[in-house]
Design a protein around this motif. Structure first.
Motif, mmCIF file in Angstrom:
data_model
loop_
_atom_site.group_PDB
_atom_site.id
_atom_site.type_symbol
_atom_site.label_atom_id
_atom_site.label_comp_id
_atom_site.label_asym_id
_atom_site.label_seq_id
_atom_site.Cartn_x
_atom_site.Cartn_y
_atom_site.Cartn_z
ATOM 1 N N PHE A 179 -4.211 5.066 -2.537
ATOM 2 C CA PHE A 179 -3.751 4.657 -1.377
ATOM 3 C C PHE A 179 -2.183 4.487 -1.428
ATOM 4 O O PHE A 179 -1.377 4.658 -0.712
ATOM 5 C CB PHE A 179 -4.481 3.264 -1.103
ATOM 6 N N GLN A 180 -1.898 3.587 -2.539
ATOM 7 C CA GLN A 180 -0.528 2.821 -2.452
ATOM 8 C C GLN A 180 0.819 4.068 -2.819
ATOM 9 O O GLN A 180 1.398 4.152 -2.132
ATOM 10 C CB GLN A 180 -0.498 1.984 -3.615
ATOM 11 N N SER A 206 0.711 6.758 0.063
ATOM 12 C CA SER A 206 1.466 6.260 1.400
ATOM 13 C C SER A 206 3.057 6.274 1.300
ATOM 14 O O SER A 206 3.553 6.534 2.417
ATOM 15 C CB SER A 206 0.821 4.798 1.727
ATOM 16 N N SER A 244 4.498 -2.085 7.122
ATOM 17 C CA SER A 244 4.647 -0.653 7.157
ATOM 18 C C SER A 244 5.942 -0.298 6.131
ATOM 19 O O SER A 244 6.692 -0.630 6.223
ATOM 20 C CB SER A 244 4.860 0.067 8.515
#
Length: 279
Positions: free
Chosen positions: A175-176, A179, A209
């Motif tokens: 994910f990290q 993204s 975000s």
């Protein structure tokens, strides 16, 4: 219990800082200077690690060895350790998929005891407090917890199965890191049409975000040489679980366009985005 002697394999920016924390509760922390770069020597000296001349000497003197290296080198490094009949605790703390961690455990056992580790967070410097997740035999994970007690490296034991810590590390990394790659692509597309400032303004109205903080693109580019192979490992883990790996492989391919700006502290956002367009 007597303080252990610890050996750190390949003291990069993360490894050297983690080793320095281990030194708090260790009799000594050793590293092998043979074949290492000037940058490694500088880091090791900065953190007070003790140099030895050969891997054999490091292994002979160490009760605990921590492996923190680029993912591609993890198994070869483990084979080198196994070849020297190391019989202590081997902490496999690299960002590799659970299947590779299990293979490494097979290489070293029964002579050594393998503890699976996964570091989540930034190197423990300037107030940063990463967590070292652990899995493996309870008696040995307790030793690693004691090694980092009271330091900037937090520890958390996930269970007794080798592979659990690796799985958690790669799940988070999937994910990290992906993204942040998506941020680079989104900002790059918007810039081509002259609406990048507007895109960031839209994103800033939402909380948490990365898109509202495009400076992370520069940090991502400088770390791409490490993050790309890590995402390939995560993609392998997805495939092994019957999940589609294509998105992570695409993110890794995007990161590869930044391979030539390894740890570049002078890189600008414009430069980073230009390299995506013109590799």
């Amino acid at each position: 219990m007597a303080q252990p002697t610890v050996g750190i394999l390949h003291p990069g920016s993360m490894g050297a800082a983690v080793a320095a924390c281990a030194a708090t509760n260790a009799a000594a922390v050793l590293w092998c200077e043979t074949g290492r770069s000037a940058a490694s020597t500088e880091r090791a000296t900065q953190y007070g690690l003790r140099p030895v001349g050969t891997l054999a000497e490091l292994l002979d003197r160490s009760d605990i060895v921590i492996s923190l290296c680029p993912p591609a080198a993890a198994e070869d490094l483990a084979r080198d350790v196994a070849a020297h009949r190391f019989t202590g605790v081997f902490v496999e703390a690299n960002a590799i998929n659970p299947e590779r961690t299990e293979r490494i455990a097979g290489l070293l056992e029964p002579d050594a005891t393998v503890v699976d580790g996964g570091v989540v967070g930034s190197p423990p410097v300037r107030g940063k407090t990463p967590t070292l997740y652990l899995s493996g035999p309870a008696s040995e994970t307790e030793r690693i917890e004691a090694l980092f007690a009271g330091t900037a490296v937090r520890t958390a034991v996930l269970g007794t199965k080798v592979g659990q810590a690796s799985a958690l590390k790669l799940s988070y990394a999937a994910f990290q890191k992906t993204s942040r790659v998506l941020v680079a692509l989104a900002v790059g597309m918007a810039r081509e049409h002259g609406v990048d400032h507007e895109l960031i303004e839209v994103a800033s109205r939402r909380t948490d975000s990365y898109l509202a903080e495009p400076e992370y693109v520069v940090k991502t580019a400088a770390r791409a040489w490490r993050w790309g192979p890590e995402l390939e490992e995560a993609a392998d883990a997805l495939a092994a679980a019957g999940l589609p790996p294509e998105m992570l492989r695409a993110a890794a391919a995007t990161l590869a366009r930044w391979d030539d700006v390894k740890d570049d502290s002078e890189l600008t956002l414009t430069d980073a985005l230009d390299r995506l367009t013109h590799p």
